[in-house]
Design a protein around this motif. Structure first.
Motif, PDB file in Angstrom:
ATOM      1  N   LEU A 111       0.763  -1.237  -0.011  1.00  0.00           N
ATOM      2  CA  LEU A 111      -0.069  -0.001  -0.059  1.00  0.00           C
ATOM      3  C   LEU A 111       0.968   1.395   0.024  1.00  0.00           C
ATOM      4  O   LEU A 111       1.637   1.238   1.100  1.00  0.00           O
ATOM      5  N   ASN A 112       0.711   2.002  -0.920  1.00  0.00           N
ATOM      6  CA  ASN A 112       1.487   3.345  -1.232  1.00  0.00           C
ATOM      7  C   ASN A 112       3.041   2.766  -1.087  1.00  0.00           C
ATOM      8  O   ASN A 112       3.879   3.327  -0.408  1.00  0.00           O
ATOM      9  N   ALA A 113       3.332   1.655  -1.986  1.00  0.00           N
ATOM     10  CA  ALA A 113       4.852   1.088  -1.829  1.00  0.00           C
ATOM     11  C   ALA A 113       5.450   0.428  -0.435  1.00  0.00           C
ATOM     12  O   ALA A 113       6.572   0.271  -0.578  1.00  0.00           O
ATOM     13  N   GLN A 114       4.327   0.492   0.373  1.00  0.00           N
ATOM     14  CA  GLN A 114       4.791  -0.084   1.862  1.00  0.00           C
ATOM     15  C   GLN A 114       4.293  -1.671   1.853  1.00  0.00           C
ATOM     16  O   GLN A 114       3.098  -1.778   1.725  1.00  0.00           O
ATOM     17  N   ARG A 115       5.147  -2.453   2.130  1.00  0.00           N
ATOM     18  CA  ARG A 115       4.423  -3.910   2.233  1.00  0.00           C
ATOM     19  C   ARG A 115       3.485  -3.947   3.524  1.00  0.00           C
ATOM     20  O   ARG A 115       3.873  -3.520   4.629  1.00  0.00           O
ATOM     21  N   LEU A 116       2.433  -4.762   3.388  1.00  0.00           N
ATOM     22  CA  LEU A 116       1.543  -5.050   4.511  1.00  0.00           C
ATOM     23  C   LEU A 116       1.766  -6.281   5.077  1.00  0.00           C
ATOM     24  O   LEU A 116       2.334  -7.353   4.326  1.00  0.00           O
ATOM     25  N   SER A 117       1.601  -6.486   6.208  1.00  0.00           N
ATOM     26  CA  SER A 117       1.787  -7.695   6.960  1.00  0.00           C
ATOM     27  C   SER A 117       0.820  -8.699   6.534  1.00  0.00           C
ATOM     28  O   SER A 117       1.170  -9.952   6.640  1.00  0.00           O
ATOM     29  N   GLU A 118      -0.428  -8.282   6.210  1.00  0.00           N
ATOM     30  CA  GLU A 118      -1.372  -9.401   5.766  1.00  0.00           C
ATOM     31  C   GLU A 118      -2.421  -8.594   4.783  1.00  0.00           C
ATOM     32  O   GLU A 118      -2.370  -7.472   4.604  1.00  0.00           O
ATOM     33  N   GLY A 119      -3.092  -9.422   4.199  1.00  0.00           N
ATOM     34  CA  GLY A 119      -4.032  -9.098   3.271  1.00  0.00           C
ATOM     35  C   GLY A 119      -5.273  -7.925   3.981  1.00  0.00           C
ATOM     36  O   GLY A 119      -5.394  -7.822   5.015  1.00  0.00           O
ATOM     37  N   SER A 120      -5.885  -7.125   2.859  1.00  0.00           N
ATOM     38  CA  SER A 120      -7.025  -6.272   3.261  1.00  0.00           C
ATOM     39  C   SER A 120      -7.767  -6.151   1.999  1.00  0.00           C
ATOM     40  O   SER A 120      -7.829  -6.978   1.151  1.00  0.00           O
ATOM     41  N   LYS A 121      -8.839  -5.204   2.223  1.00  0.00           N
ATOM     42  CA  LYS A 121      -9.719  -5.065   1.002  1.00  0.00           C
ATOM     43  C   LYS A 121      -9.106  -4.612  -0.380  1.00  0.00           C
ATOM     44  O   LYS A 121      -9.374  -4.793  -1.331  1.00  0.00           O
ATOM     45  N   TYR A 122      -7.900  -3.873  -0.040  1.00  0.00           N
ATOM     46  CA  TYR A 122      -7.218  -3.597  -1.126  1.00  0.00           C
ATOM     47  C   TYR A 122      -6.570  -4.837  -1.732  1.00  0.00           C
ATOM     48  O   TYR A 122      -6.267  -4.805  -3.059  1.00  0.00           O
ATOM     49  N   THR A 123      -6.290  -5.863  -1.075  1.00  0.00           N
ATOM     50  CA  THR A 123      -5.723  -7.104  -1.637  1.00  0.00           C
ATOM     51  C   THR A 123      -6.855  -7.684  -2.762  1.00  0.00           C
ATOM     52  O   THR A 123      -6.465  -8.009  -3.681  1.00  0.00           O
ATOM     53  N   ASP A 124      -8.215  -7.684  -2.099  1.00  0.00           N
ATOM     54  CA  ASP A 124      -9.277  -7.950  -2.887  1.00  0.00           C
ATOM     55  C   ASP A 124      -9.563  -7.281  -4.231  1.00  0.00           C
ATOM     56  O   ASP A 124      -9.816  -8.113  -5.152  1.00  0.00           O
ATOM     57  N   ILE A 125      -9.404  -6.054  -4.201  1.00  0.00           N
ATOM     58  CA  ILE A 125      -9.568  -5.317  -5.583  1.00  0.00           C
ATOM     59  C   ILE A 125      -8.813  -5.515  -6.567  1.00  0.00           C
ATOM     60  O   ILE A 125      -8.665  -5.745  -7.630  1.00  0.00           O
ATOM     61  N   ALA A 126      -7.239  -5.881  -6.216  1.00  0.00           N
ATOM     62  CA  ALA A 126      -6.143  -6.187  -6.917  1.00  0.00           C
ATOM     63  C   ALA A 126      -6.192  -7.761  -7.346  1.00  0.00           C
ATOM     64  O   ALA A 126      -5.956  -7.985  -8.713  1.00  0.00           O
ATOM     65  N   MET A 127      -6.905  -8.629  -6.573  1.00  0.00           N
ATOM     66  CA  MET A 127      -7.124  -9.845  -6.949  1.00  0.00           C
ATOM     67  C   MET A 127      -8.404 -10.169  -8.084  1.00  0.00           C
ATOM     68  O   MET A 127      -8.198 -10.976  -8.850  1.00  0.00           O
ATOM     69  N   GLN A 128      -9.177  -9.194  -7.946  1.00  0.00           N
ATOM     70  CA  GLN A 128     -10.220  -9.144  -9.013  1.00  0.00           C
ATOM     71  C   GLN A 128      -9.487  -8.772 -10.478  1.00  0.00           C
ATOM     72  O   GLN A 128      -9.866  -9.582 -11.494  1.00  0.00           O
ATOM     73  N   VAL A 129      -8.547  -8.068 -10.438  1.00  0.00           N
ATOM     74  CA  VAL A 129      -7.821  -7.930 -11.598  1.00  0.00           C
ATOM     75  C   VAL A 129      -7.131  -8.821 -12.134  1.00  0.00           C
ATOM     76  O   VAL A 129      -7.185  -9.256 -13.547  1.00  0.00           O
ATOM     77  N   ALA A 130      -6.504  -9.474 -11.382  1.00  0.00           N
ATOM     78  CA  ALA A 130      -5.802 -10.824 -11.758  1.00  0.00           C
ATOM     79  C   ALA A 130      -6.795 -11.910 -12.378  1.00  0.00           C
ATOM     80  O   ALA A 130      -6.088 -12.693 -13.288  1.00  0.00           O
ATOM     81  N   MET A 131      -7.814 -11.894 -12.005  1.00  0.00           N
ATOM     82  CA  MET A 131      -8.992 -13.001 -12.541  1.00  0.00           C
ATOM     83  C   MET A 131      -9.631 -12.419 -13.570  1.00  0.00           C
ATOM     84  O   MET A 131     -10.590 -12.992 -14.153  1.00  0.00           O
ATOM     85  N   GLY A 132      -9.353 -11.076 -14.227  1.00  0.00           N
ATOM     86  CA  GLY A 132      -9.807 -10.596 -15.404  1.00  0.00           C
ATOM     87  C   GLY A 132     -10.852  -9.722 -15.121  1.00  0.00           C
ATOM     88  O   GLY A 132     -11.601  -9.403 -16.166  1.00  0.00           O
ATOM     89  N   GLU A 133     -11.250  -9.045 -13.977  1.00  0.00           N
ATOM     90  CA  GLU A 133     -12.098  -7.928 -13.820  1.00  0.00           C
ATOM     91  C   GLU A 133     -11.649  -6.839 -13.023  1.00  0.00           C
ATOM     92  O   GLU A 133     -10.956  -6.800 -12.140  1.00  0.00           O
ATOM     93  N   ILE A 134     -11.869  -5.648 -13.638  1.00  0.00           N
ATOM     94  CA  ILE A 134     -11.343  -4.106 -13.119  1.00  0.00           C
ATOM     95  C   ILE A 134     -12.568  -3.906 -12.298  1.00  0.00           C
ATOM     96  O   ILE A 134     -13.652  -3.462 -13.197  1.00  0.00           O
ATOM     97  N   GLY A 135     -12.619  -3.547 -11.098  1.00  0.00           N
ATOM     98  CA  GLY A 135     -13.825  -3.253 -10.290  1.00  0.00           C
ATOM     99  C   GLY A 135     -14.690  -4.594 -10.134  1.00  0.00           C
ATOM    100  O   GLY A 135     -14.024  -5.564  -9.938  1.00  0.00           O
ATOM    101  N   GLY A 136     -16.093  -4.393  -9.951  1.00  0.00           N
ATOM    102  CA  GLY A 136     -16.747  -5.428  -9.674  1.00  0.00           C
ATOM    103  C   GLY A 136     -16.941  -5.848  -8.093  1.00  0.00           C
ATOM    104  O   GLY A 136     -16.155  -5.246  -7.395  1.00  0.00           O
ATOM    105  N   SER A 137     -17.791  -6.930  -7.967  1.00  0.00           N
ATOM    106  CA  SER A 137     -17.715  -7.626  -6.657  1.00  0.00           C
ATOM    107  C   SER A 137     -18.141  -6.530  -5.535  1.00  0.00           C
ATOM    108  O   SER A 137     -17.628  -6.366  -4.449  1.00  0.00           O
ATOM    109  N   GLY A 138     -18.891  -5.384  -6.051  1.00  0.00           N
ATOM    110  CA  GLY A 138     -19.457  -4.468  -4.909  1.00  0.00           C
ATOM    111  C   GLY A 138     -18.545  -3.197  -4.835  1.00  0.00           C
ATOM    112  O   GLY A 138     -18.997  -2.440  -4.200  1.00  0.00           O
ATOM    113  N   PHE A 139     -17.686  -3.232  -5.662  1.00  0.00           N
ATOM    114  CA  PHE A 139     -16.772  -1.975  -5.329  1.00  0.00           C
ATOM    115  C   PHE A 139     -17.232  -0.559  -5.713  1.00  0.00           C
ATOM    116  O   PHE A 139     -18.067  -0.591  -6.757  1.00  0.00           O
TER     117      PHE A 139
END
Length: 901
Positions: free
Chosen positions: A794-822
């Motif tokens: 987050l802002n180039a700083q490593r997080l110790s665990e996942g968050s909602k920011y992780t979820d929005i990026a994972m959506q992109v990896a699966m072929g969706e920008i946005g979605g899932s209630g964002f």
């Protein structure tokens, strides 16, 4: 300094800049820094009281060099054409160019050179591991004055190994501007058959029937020096028979237009062996050729007899003939070799050893490297030979007692080695007639012989040739030799290994002659042991011209020569590096390179020994191309995902596991900076949302918008980001790999609140943890995955665990920008099929890019801050239609920092 000139030579900002003279020979006004103009108008300024003193009579003012002011050295030139190189053994001329070289007793050259020390407490597991490289104290050499302002000359000081020396001209003072001299190793180069000039060599050949003579005659001035073909039997394609009865030998003829016929000229290249009837069958190799050599080599003509009594009868009761093809050339007087016969005066009849570093070329056939012979008794006393087979060959030993001794492999085959590289070859014979042959310190042959060099005055010693029974040179070696040493004792294997690197001490026990080929004494070979005076081959008449029927050179000419080399028995010096990834043009060469693999580098140094040298980048061997002993190029093969400042680059001679491995005295750094090449490496897709959902990456995986609308981005630029409600999404091509990096800018408008405990309130603060979503703020989100683990930044700083920011990026990896209630805004999406480094994540976080479109007469406006950083202007990169790239500073800036031109 303009206010305080410390030298009578008035330079520009560069103390070695050239002076500008006007028509009168005085420095022009643009080169004078503080001379009073009155100096050139009949007066001189008294610096003590600042009064002008007029000249009386015919007074002139001249520049002079004086010993009370410092000398300034600007450049040097040395013995070798590729300046500033010199041989490391010293005593080679060095010319210095600069200012204020005054004739005085203090005018000298000062050298600082490298010396080799030793630590006897170290047990050397490999050659040279107990040596240390040290810097010598200053060595002063008297200089020869050439002129006041331009040049002086002196002899170079000696170093202990190829290295970098510092040189400074002192007067006795000097400006602190020493120059580097690259001190190189040199070797003796032998051309083998030499370089044949036009019309200086022809082929003569013929065929004679059994019991008939065959006479071969060279043109005037040429002599027979090489046998191309010799066979007695029934060789194929015989040419016109000499003196043969017509019933036994019918020459080939050709009919002419007038009905007559003529004999076809002999085709000397058409001879071919017929193995069913050949005198060499069952005989030692080159049996027939040896007979022809003994009869013809070195002669302008020779007579051979095609008789069974001479060659033997290979096929009884059959007609036979002798076919011979030979070369006639003028090289009989210009062959390359060293007459080392004076060595015999220092040797004994009991034991002996000799060895050298040897670099054979690709010449084929038998070649003599070092030979001991005699005019009485057994002619061949001890010969180290090379049997060349083109790209490979065999080192072997010969004397008249044991004949050929070929080193064997475990399977019984001859030990063949590659040509065109260096080998350390040694031969020893002890008082018990035990003989050993070593290659690179390894024993390759063990045999018995009672043959010894002839030390009674009837012997001879040659380097590069052997002589036949008629004392005519033959078997000329083509290649290089160095570090040739002779002993009057049997040297042990440990001593052979320890003496294979660096140089031998002058007083090494039992060393009687030592030729290093570094000191040029014209036709004499300098013996570092100080015992002998061997001689290089030379002649006063060098080239015979078949056109003028006379010699074309009347001046004595030395035929072998010294050649600068990279020597694997010394370490390298890795001096500098340039990155050439952007091209060969100087303006694009950098000392630092990109992090991406495939970066091209150029490395300069000393003593790169091909093909033994290896190029290492941060401890890993990388592909390279050796250009010469001072220069090579390389390719970085992998990307290292860490900060890249100061990665070590060095060239070493030989792999680390080699018993004669030599490392590098110095290394250089390869500073690798994050560049555009890096951020483009592995880029799978890039969505900057420039008014559309297009993929501006290399693959064109354009997105399909479902409900999202264009809006302002993080820089408040209109229609350069997409806003999403809960059901909105942009569909893109999913990543085909589990190894990836997703980067995007995210703005949350709304987010599901943290879990609330009615008794205790919130279980934790929804805003204090690093991984909690902040509503109404732009955040730079990065997600990396290796197929097993995922890491969020987050802002180039490593997080110790996942968050909602992780979820929005994972959506992109699966072929969706946005979605899932964002609900929010997304700007600039990068997708990589690799894990990018922390440095690259940080660069993307801090970088804002603008795409500029230039049109005829149009303005380009770029929002900037109120204060420029660095150069006042915009650094523009122009990518032209022809694929070339140009750079410029656009400096016409309006007050509001909009580019107008």
């Amino acid at each position: 300094s303009n206010d305080n000139i410390d030298s009578p030579m008035y330079c520009h900002e560069d103390p070695c800049g050239s002076m500008v003279l006007n028509n009168e020979g005085a420095p022009s006004s643009d080169s004078l820094l503080s001379l009073e103009t009155g100096l050139w108008y009949g007066s001189v300024l008294n610096l003590y009281n600042e009064q002008e003193i007029p000249f009386k009579g015919d007074v002139t003012v001249e520049y002079v060099a004086v010993p009370w002011e410092p000398a300034t050295l600007c450049s040097i030139q040395t013995y070798f054409e590729d300046t500033p190189y010199s041989a490391f053994h010293g005593d080679y001329p060095v010319s210095g160019y600069g200012f204020n070289f005054a004739r005085s007793q203090w005018l000298k050259c000062m050298f600082v050179v490298a010396e080799v020390g030793s630590d006897d407490s170290l047990a050397p597991e490999m050659c040279g591991s107990n040596f240390t490289i040290e810097t010598s104290n200053e060595t002063y050499v008297v200089a020869s004055w050439v002129d006041d302002f331009g040049e002086i000359a002196c002899a170079s000081a000696a170093a202990d190994l190829p290295s970098v020396a510092k040189v400074q001209m002192v007067n006795p003072r000097a400006l602190p501007l020493p120059k580097d001299i690259l001190l190189r190793e040199s070797a003796l180069e032998l051309e083998g058959d030499g370089i044949l000039t036009e019309h200086s060599a022809i082929t003569v050949c013929g065929t004679a029937h059994e019991d008939q003579p065959l006479e071969l005659i060279c043109p005037m001035g040429l002599r027979m020096d090489k046998v191309y073909f010799a066979s007695f039997g029934t060789p194929k394609s015989p040419c016109t028979c000499q003196g043969a009865p017509e019933a036994k030998c019918t020459p080939e003829t050709e009919e002419l237009c007038n009905g007559t016929s003529v004999n076809i000229e002999c085709d000397c290249d058409a001879f071919e062996l017929n193995n069913s009837c050949d005198a060499d069958t069952g005989k030692p190799p080159y049996y027939t050729m040896d007979i022809v050599e003994k009869s013809c080599l070195g002669k302008p003509n020779c007579l051979l007899h095609a008789k069974n009594e001479v060659f033997g009868d290979p096929c009884i009761h059959e007609n036979k003939w002798l076919s011979v093809s030979m070369r006639c050339s003028d090289r009989w007087s210009t062959k390359d070799y060293v007459d080392c016969s004076p060595v015999l005066d220092t040797m004994n009849q009991d034991t002996f050893s000799f060895g050298a570093w040897i670099h054979p070329y690709s010449k084929e056939g038998i070649q003599s490297i070092i030979s001991f012979g005699a005019t009485e008794g057994n002619m061949n006393r001890a010969i180290l030979q090379w049997y060349g087979k083109g790209n490979t060959g065999i080192f072997y030993y010969y004397d008249d007692c044991v004949n050929d001794v070929f080193p064997k492999m475990e399977n019984g085959e001859d030990l063949e080695v590659a040509a065109n590289q260096w080998y350390y070859v040694f031969l020893t014979v002890n008082s018990e007639n035990e003989a050993f042959m070593y290659i690179n310190g390894l024993e390759v042959a063990h045999f018995a012989t009672d043959s010894r060099p002839a030390v009674d005055g009837s012997g001879n010693c040659y380097i590069g040739i052997d002589v036949d029974d008629m004392h005519i040179p033959k078997e000329f070696f083509a290649g290089m030799l160095d570090e040739v040493r002779f002993y009057n004792a049997s040297v042990s294997q440990p001593d052979i290994i320890s003496g294979s690197c660096y140089t031998l001490a002058k007083h090494t026990p039992n060393l009687v002659a030592y030729y290093q080929f570094n000191v040029d004494k014209e036709v004499m070979v300098f013996d570092s042991a100080g015992n002998t005076e061997s001689m290089l081959s030379y002649s006063s008449h060098t080239i015979w011209s078949n056109v003028t029927m006379d010699w074309t050179t009347e001046v004595a000419q030395r035929h072998p020569d010294y050649k600068p080399i990279g020597a694997p028995w010394f370490p390298t010096w890795t001096l500098s590096l340039s990155d050439t990834t952007w091209g060969d043009s100087v303006e694009y060469m950098r000392e630092s390179g990109a992090m991406v693999e495939g970066t091209q580098i150029e490395v300069a140094g000393i003593n790169f020994a091909g093909p033994h040298a290896r190029l290492y980048h941060n401890g890993t061997q990388i592909p390279f191309l050796l250009v010469n002993d001072t220069f090579m190029t390389g390719t970085i093969v992998k990307s290292v995902h860490d900060p890249m400042d100061g990665l070590e680059v060095q060239v070493i001679n030989g792999p680390f596991t080699h018993p004669l491995y030599q490392g590098s005295v110095t290394s250089t750094d390869h500073d690798r900076n994050l560049l555009i090449e890096d951020l483009n490496h592995g880029l799978y897709a890039f969505y900057p949302f420039y008014g559309d959902s297009f993929d501006y990456g290399p693959n064109g995986y354009h997105g399909t918008v479902h409900g999202s609308v264009l809006t302002r981005n993080r820089n408040n630029l209109p229609i350069q980001a997409y806003a999403f409600n809960e059901d909105d999404v942009i569909m893109i091509t999913p990543l085909p790999t589990e190894v990836f990096t997703i980067c995007l800018w995210v703005w949350y408008d709304d987010v599901e609140p943290a879990e609330y405990d009615t008794c205790a309130g919130y279980a934790r603060s929804p805003f204090l943890d690093e991984d909690d979503v902040m509503v109404g703020a732009w955040k730079f989100v990065t997600l990396t995955g290796d197929g097993i683990n995922h890491t969020t930044f987050l802002n180039a700083q490593r997080l110790s665990e996942g968050s909602k920011y992780t979820d929005i990026a994972m959506q992109v990896a699966m072929g969706e920008i946005g979605g899932s209630g964002f609900v929010g805004t997304i700007d600039d999406v990068w997708i990589y099929d690799r894990i990018i480094s922390d440095l690259e994540i940080n660069s993307l976080y801090h970088t804002t890019g603008y795409a500029l479109e230039f049109g005829s007469g149009s303005d380009v406006k770029i929002p900037r801050g109120n204060t420029p950083l660095g150069t006042n202007g915009l650094l523009a990169t122009y990518i032209c239609a022809d694929g070339s790239t140009k750079y410029d500073i656009v400096s016409d800036i309006k007050f509001d920092w909009n580019v107008s031109d």
